[in-house]
Write a protein that holds these residues in place. Sequence first.
Motif, PDB file in Angstrom:
ATOM      1  N   GLU A 292       0.852  -1.196   0.000  1.00 57.57           N
ATOM      2  CA  GLU A 292       0.000   0.000   0.000  1.00 57.57           C
ATOM      3  C   GLU A 292       0.882   1.238   0.000  1.00 57.57           C
ATOM      4  O   GLU A 292       2.037   1.202   0.423  1.00 57.57           O
ATOM      5  CB  GLU A 292      -0.817   0.107   1.303  1.00 57.57           C
ATOM      6  N   ALA A 293       0.273   2.347  -0.388  1.00 53.91           N
ATOM      7  CA  ALA A 293       0.903   3.664  -0.174  1.00 53.91           C
ATOM      8  C   ALA A 293      -0.221   4.653   0.085  1.00 53.91           C
ATOM      9  O   ALA A 293      -1.300   4.547  -0.506  1.00 53.91           O
ATOM     10  CB  ALA A 293       1.714   4.087  -1.387  1.00 53.91           C
ATOM     11  N   PHE A 294       0.028   5.558   1.003  1.00 54.28           N
ATOM     12  CA  PHE A 294      -0.948   6.633   1.223  1.00 54.28           C
ATOM     13  C   PHE A 294      -0.230   7.903   1.659  1.00 54.28           C
ATOM     14  O   PHE A 294       0.861   7.877   2.224  1.00 54.28           O
ATOM     15  CB  PHE A 294      -2.060   6.229   2.207  1.00 54.28           C
ATOM     16  N   GLY A 295      -0.885   9.023   1.344  1.00 55.68           N
ATOM     17  CA  GLY A 295      -0.368  10.332   1.744  1.00 55.68           C
ATOM     18  C   GLY A 295      -1.123  10.783   2.979  1.00 55.68           C
ATOM     19  O   GLY A 295      -2.282  10.390   3.178  1.00 55.68           O
ATOM     20  N   VAL A 296      -0.469  11.586   3.806  1.00 56.46           N
ATOM     21  CA  VAL A 296      -1.128  12.062   5.031  1.00 56.46           C
ATOM     22  C   VAL A 296      -0.860  13.560   5.212  1.00 56.46           C
ATOM     23  O   VAL A 296       0.251  14.033   5.007  1.00 56.46           O
ATOM     24  CB  VAL A 296      -0.661  11.281   6.290  1.00 56.46           C
ATOM     25  N   GLY A 297      -1.907  14.284   5.576  1.00 50.89           N
ATOM     26  CA  GLY A 297      -1.754  15.719   5.803  1.00 50.89           C
ATOM     27  C   GLY A 297      -3.031  16.271   6.407  1.00 50.89           C
ATOM     28  O   GLY A 297      -4.058  15.586   6.407  1.00 50.89           O
ATOM     29  N   THR A 298      -2.962  17.494   6.894  1.00 50.40           N
ATOM     30  CA  THR A 298      -4.153  18.047   7.534  1.00 50.40           C
ATOM     31  C   THR A 298      -5.284  18.203   6.527  1.00 50.40           C
ATOM     32  O   THR A 298      -6.404  17.748   6.754  1.00 50.40           O
ATOM     33  CB  THR A 298      -3.823  19.408   8.173  1.00 50.40           C
TER      34      THR A 298
END
Length: 350
Positions: A292-298
């Motif tokens: 998997e890959a995911f981006g994270v941010g507000t």
Amino acid sequence: MTAIKVTKAAHSTLGEVDLNNSVMGKKFTDYMFVCDYHEGEWKNPRIEPLQLIPTHPAAMALHYGQAIFEGMKATLGKDGTPLLFRPDENAKRLNFSADRMGMPLFPEDLFVEALQKFVAIEKNWIPTAEGSALYLRPFMYADEPFIGMRAATSYKFMVIASPAGPFFSRPIKLYAETKYVRAVNGGTGEAKAAGNYAAAIRPTEIAKSKGYDQVLWLDAQNFEQIQEVGTMNIFFKIGGKFITPDLSGCILAGITRMSVIDLLKDKGFEVIERPITLTEVKQAAANGTLEEAFGVGTAVGIAMISEIGNDDFTIKFEHGTPTGEMIQNTLNGIKLQKIEDKFGWIVEAK
Ligand code: COI
């Protein structure tokens, strides 16, 4: 410092907004927080009706880019109490950015108090739909009129807010950029400086014209080490373990990033912060260990990644993002007080 003064707005535009179907950053709430820096001191903290701010054409932020910002989200808790997520971390990071850009530090306790008071006043603007929130934009800029290269002597710190629905409603595609760069060691990549985003606009437009959603930034020397994505940090799941680029001096120290590391560890996953190269990701894709890959941010929350590529290669994530989704649900659940906040991240705004 004097107490925060509040000037009431004559009317509210809330009735004109479909709160639960709002695109982030298009509609703004009724108020803004403002504080002025003059003669070495922050003065006159106030909450007043949102309005245009008179700006001298020589305001130094317009010429030399002394401008920094934060992103935060307010949600409503179980009993309708407005909530903030780790506001003390945003206060610290604003000051990290201020220091790097030669700007004055803003008192961290006043930052949190201002956000609490502002959000309490704007409580009715907080959307309730899952994945929606009131996006808060604290920012600081140099407003001294002066033509010349030095640190400004007057600044404004402000907060504005905009109701926001989910940033992406589908998994996203990242363009691995091999011409332009975002950051180098010793540069401003670790600061949340407006100029970092300015430099990313043209490459992002090009990536979008090729069918991608955001840019995956690589190191400036070899275009090999993965740094971060347009508006987020990135996590890979390889052979059951999570890897995220370490804070090398080029990467924004995301508050969602640090929270996701804690949540993944709490769920029993191993999380490794270390340099990770595009070659390693390609090899993992080839040998079947890339999960998997995911981006994270507000702003984005957790953004599931379906593809990484450029004109030379394509990696597709074909088995979904089950861990990313689980983390998204946990984070949203904590922010809505549906899941216990065992880390003590939630701060009431009242
Ligand atoms: C945030 O995630 O809050 C950001 O600041 C990203 C923004 C450029 C959309």
